[in-house]
Design an enzyme around this catalytic site. Structure first.
Site, short mmCIF file in Angstrom:
data_model
loop_
_atom_site.label_atom_id
_atom_site.label_comp_id
_atom_site.label_asym_id
_atom_site.label_seq_id
_atom_site.Cartn_x
_atom_site.Cartn_y
_atom_site.Cartn_z
N GLY A 1 0.79 -1.22 0.00
CA GLY A 1 0.00 0.00 0.00
C GLY A 1 0.83 1.27 0.00
O GLY A 1 0.39 2.31 -0.50
N ASN A 2 2.07 1.22 0.55
CA ASN A 2 2.90 2.41 0.59
C ASN A 2 3.33 2.86 -0.79
O ASN A 2 3.78 4.00 -0.97
CB ASN A 2 4.14 2.17 1.47
CG ASN A 2 5.01 1.04 0.97
OD1 ASN A 2 4.52 -0.02 0.59
ND2 ASN A 2 6.31 1.23 0.96
N LYS B 1 -13.33 -11.11 7.00
CA LYS B 1 -12.43 -10.03 6.59
C LYS B 1 -13.12 -8.67 6.73
O LYS B 1 -14.08 -8.38 6.01
CB LYS B 1 -12.02 -10.25 5.13
CG LYS B 1 -11.19 -9.13 4.52
CD LYS B 1 -9.79 -9.09 5.08
CE LYS B 1 -8.95 -8.07 4.32
NZ LYS B 1 -7.59 -7.97 4.89
N LYS C 1 -3.81 -10.19 -1.41
CA LYS C 1 -3.00 -9.83 -2.57
C LYS C 1 -1.65 -10.54 -2.59
O LYS C 1 -1.13 -10.88 -3.66
CB LYS C 1 -2.79 -8.32 -2.63
CG LYS C 1 -2.00 -7.76 -1.47
CD LYS C 1 -1.83 -6.25 -1.57
CE LYS C 1 -1.10 -5.68 -0.36
NZ LYS C 1 0.24 -6.28 -0.14
#
Length: 312
Positions: free
Chosen positions: A9-10, A127, A211
């Site tokens: 995500g970064n 989730k 992912k």
């Protein structure tokens, strides 16, 4: 070497986690400078990426518009974010390669990931996704068929299945593009989750696929030599958060499996990354967990947490 890089995500958001358009552009442009350096070094590169903040933005739009239009399902969210992020990667990576004088074509493929319609995750959605809402606001979405849970003082939060990935269905297309010299982006956000119907057709499902687990699967399908899981820390760590904390460098598969079994890696952060790295190492590849800016050194040396495949 053929390298699959799983971008965290970064690489997609601002330093503060912002998913505003300008913050995403700046993050992706910076990330593609590192990817371009890896391509310049002569490697065949496949990219996958996260999409959590981007899907989160769509979910907020769903919530705000639920009284006007039906919410879009998660398979649609996955397709939309793959298209948007893929487009941004195309623009940023082409520019980064051009600055280096590297003549490589770039492609982004909207990709589906097959899951089992009988996966136990569908019976027990766990989730959590999206925002916490008061029941009065969540109820409209519950009325649309979504599953929400009472999380106490924080409010209600949506939960969805997270089934195991079985196959990235566009792998044959990716082989063709890689053989033609393309740098390819695919399987963003774990892939669009689809199942086979009893008559053999495919249909999307409301689910989220991890992912990193999809990245390990795709690396195996594409016969990659190395899987690099790019995150915001240089190593996986033993005893994280304790005075005895120490980074893990090069490590054998069995030793890393032992660390995982001992519970060293949190399920909400490093755990899925380690599990993905272990899965690819078991298939015969080399897995690395490290920071984005070290991906070239990770492929070519001993940077990061390196899990060696067992010797046959």
């Amino acid at each position: 070497m053929r390298v699959l890089v799983a971008l965290g995500g970064n690489a997609m958001t601002g330093p503060d986690g912002s998913a505003a358009p300008q913050a995403q552009w700046e993050a992706i442009r910076g990330a593609m400078e590192h990817v371009a350096r890896l391509v310049e070094a002569g490697h065949d590169v496949v990219l996958t990426h996260g999409n959590g903040p981007q899907v989160g933005n769509i979910l907020v739009k769903n919530e705000l518009a639920a009284h006007v239009v039906p919410p879009v399902p998660l398979d649609w969210c996955g397709a939309q974010t793959q298209g948007t992020i893929g487009y941004m990667i195309l623009v940023a990576l082409e520019a980064a390669l051009a600055r280096r004088g590297v003549d490589r074509k770039v492609a982004a493929i909207v990709s589906r990931t097959l899951v089992d319609r009988d996966d136990p995750g569908f019976a027990r959605p766990t989730k959590p996704i999206g925002r916490y809402l008061p029941l009065a606001q969540a109820q409209k979405l519950i009325d649309h068929g979504e599953t929400w849970q009472d999380r106490g003082e924080k409010g209600w939060r949506r939960v969805v299945p997270s089934p195991e990935p079985l196959e990235v269905l566009e792998a044959h297309t990716l082989h063709t593009l890689l053989d033609a010299g393309y740098v390819v982006t695919a399987a963003g956000g774990g892939g669009i989750p689809v199942v086979r119907t009893p008559d053999g057709d495919l249909e999307g499902v409301d689910a989220v696929i991890d992912k990193d687990l999809t990245a390990a699967l795709l690396a195996e399908q594409l016969h990659a030599d190395v899987l690099v899981i790019a995150t915001d820390v240089p190593h996986a760590v033993l005893g994280y958060g304790t005075p005895e904390a120490r980074p893990i460098g090069r490590v054998g598969l069995e030793e890393m499996e032992k660390y995982a079994a001992e519970g060293h890696f949190a399920s909400g952060s490093m755990g899925p990354k380690v599990e993905a790295a272990l899965r690819f190492a078991r298939s015969g590849g080399r897995s690395v967990i490290t920071t984005l800016h070290q991906i070239t050194e990770a492929v070519e040396g001993d940077v990061g947490t390196v899990i060696d495949a067992p010797r046959l």
